[in-house]
Write a protein that holds these residues in place. Structure first.
Motif, PDB file in Angstrom:
ATOM      1  N   ASP A   9       0.973  -1.175   0.074  1.00  0.00           N
ATOM      2  CA  ASP A   9       0.086   0.029   0.090  1.00  0.00           C
ATOM      3  C   ASP A   9       1.078   1.418   0.039  1.00  0.00           C
ATOM      4  O   ASP A   9       2.064   1.266   0.615  1.00  0.00           O
ATOM      5  CB  ASP A   9      -0.896  -0.229   1.231  1.00  0.00           C
ATOM      6  N   SER A  13      -2.873   4.832  -2.782  1.00  0.00           N
ATOM      7  CA  SER A  13      -3.723   3.464  -2.921  1.00  0.00           C
ATOM      8  C   SER A  13      -4.963   3.534  -1.634  1.00  0.00           C
ATOM      9  O   SER A  13      -6.133   3.207  -1.965  1.00  0.00           O
ATOM     10  CB  SER A  13      -3.114   2.345  -2.888  1.00  0.00           C
ATOM     11  N   VAL A  14      -4.568   4.107  -0.551  1.00  0.00           N
ATOM     12  CA  VAL A  14      -5.562   3.935   0.688  1.00  0.00           C
ATOM     13  C   VAL A  14      -6.587   5.061   0.537  1.00  0.00           C
ATOM     14  O   VAL A  14      -7.552   5.084   1.385  1.00  0.00           O
ATOM     15  CB  VAL A  14      -4.733   4.109   2.033  1.00  0.00           C
ATOM     16  N   SER A  20      -7.413   0.588  -4.145  1.00  0.00           N
ATOM     17  CA  SER A  20      -7.139  -0.232  -3.138  1.00  0.00           C
ATOM     18  C   SER A  20      -8.055  -1.532  -3.459  1.00  0.00           C
ATOM     19  O   SER A  20      -7.476  -2.801  -3.116  1.00  0.00           O
ATOM     20  CB  SER A  20      -7.608   0.290  -1.809  1.00  0.00           C
ATOM     21  N   GLU A  24      -5.938  -5.142  -3.865  1.00  0.00           N
ATOM     22  CA  GLU A  24      -6.703  -6.514  -3.117  1.00  0.00           C
ATOM     23  C   GLU A  24      -6.891  -7.527  -4.371  1.00  0.00           C
ATOM     24  O   GLU A  24      -6.756  -8.682  -3.890  1.00  0.00           O
ATOM     25  CB  GLU A  24      -7.951  -6.250  -2.283  1.00  0.00           C
ATOM     26  N   ASN A  51      -8.497   1.052   4.074  1.00  0.00           N
ATOM     27  CA  ASN A  51      -8.555   0.487   2.551  1.00  0.00           C
ATOM     28  C   ASN A  51      -7.231  -0.120   2.432  1.00  0.00           C
ATOM     29  O   ASN A  51      -7.234  -0.722   1.287  1.00  0.00           O
ATOM     30  CB  ASN A  51      -8.772   1.562   1.455  1.00  0.00           C
ATOM     31  N   ALA A  52      -6.321  -0.085   3.053  1.00  0.00           N
ATOM     32  CA  ALA A  52      -5.129  -0.725   3.030  1.00  0.00           C
ATOM     33  C   ALA A  52      -5.123  -2.304   3.069  1.00  0.00           C
ATOM     34  O   ALA A  52      -5.903  -2.764   3.735  1.00  0.00           O
ATOM     35  CB  ALA A  52      -4.129  -0.401   3.946  1.00  0.00           C
ATOM     36  N   LEU A  53      -4.509  -2.818   2.094  1.00  0.00           N
ATOM     37  CA  LEU A  53      -4.582  -4.278   2.099  1.00  0.00           C
ATOM     38  C   LEU A  53      -3.945  -4.848   3.476  1.00  0.00           C
ATOM     39  O   LEU A  53      -4.504  -5.803   3.887  1.00  0.00           O
ATOM     40  CB  LEU A  53      -3.348  -4.883   0.830  1.00  0.00           C
ATOM     41  N   LYS A  56      -6.989  -4.844   5.832  1.00  0.00           N
ATOM     42  CA  LYS A  56      -8.010  -5.857   5.409  1.00  0.00           C
ATOM     43  C   LYS A  56      -7.383  -7.177   5.815  1.00  0.00           C
ATOM     44  O   LYS A  56      -7.982  -8.028   6.438  1.00  0.00           O
ATOM     45  CB  LYS A  56      -8.170  -5.784   3.991  1.00  0.00           C
TER      46      LYS A  56
END
Length: 178
Positions: A9, A13-14, A20, A24, A51-53, A56
């Motif tokens: 990330d 991206s976030v 994002s 993913e 929203n960051a991988l 998640k």
């Protein structure tokens, strides 16, 4: 046998639901399909936002099987933050050319009291004094994000998501009036 994904990330991206989601999707579709059933996948990075991988993988129900861990530079902040606030006032005083040296001298005068309750995750690399200098010189938000893997919740954010509306390309003609 081992796949390592480092910092998937970034701040762009976030803040973009589209980017994002693409990260993913690529992770699930491409990275997780590499190797064989005994291949280990290690993802390391900073939790930059919801929203960051990385976020998640730690919290998302779709990744519940993952074994995630958060490492913080300071496992525990010092108990006496009032003393550190005085340290912070000294180190941020731009009228004092010797402010860093004066703040360090203040720390050494009160070291035992200022270190109470502070636990650093990696004492050979991150001394409490150095982390607290960073906390005051680079700012709370940066420190919490980069050193503590602690995202700033929406109520503390500079730009709150509810203030913005996202449009599909097909809607732009109507919205912009042309």
């Amino acid at each position: 046998d081992l796949i390592i994904l480092d910092d998937p990330d970034n701040m762009e991206s976030v803040t973009s639901p589209t980017i994002s989601a693409d990260i993913e999707e690529r992770f699930v579709r491409d990275f997780l399909k590499c190797g064989h059933k005994h291949t280990d996948v290690l993802v390391v990075g900073t939790v930059l936002g919801k929203n960051a991988l990385c976020y998640k993988l730690l919290n998302g129900p779709e990744f519940a099987a993952w074994d995630g861990r958060i490492f913080k530079a300071l496992e525990s902040f010092p108990a006496n933050m009032d003393m550190w606030e005085a340290f912070g006032e000294i180190i941020k005083d731009r009228s004092n050319a010797q402010r860093v040296d004066d703040a360090v001298a203040f720390f050494h005068e009160h070291e035992e009291e200022m270190l109470k309750g502070a636990i650093t995750n990696w004492p050979e690399v991150y001394k409490v004094i150095d982390l607290m200098k960073e906390y005051y010189l680079e700012g709370r938000r940066s420190f919490l994000l980069e050193k503590q893997n602690q995202i700033i919740e929406d109520e503390d954010a500079y730009f709150k998501p509810e203030k913005y509306r996202y449009y599909k390309a097909s809607e732009l003609e109507t919205v912009l009036g042309y």
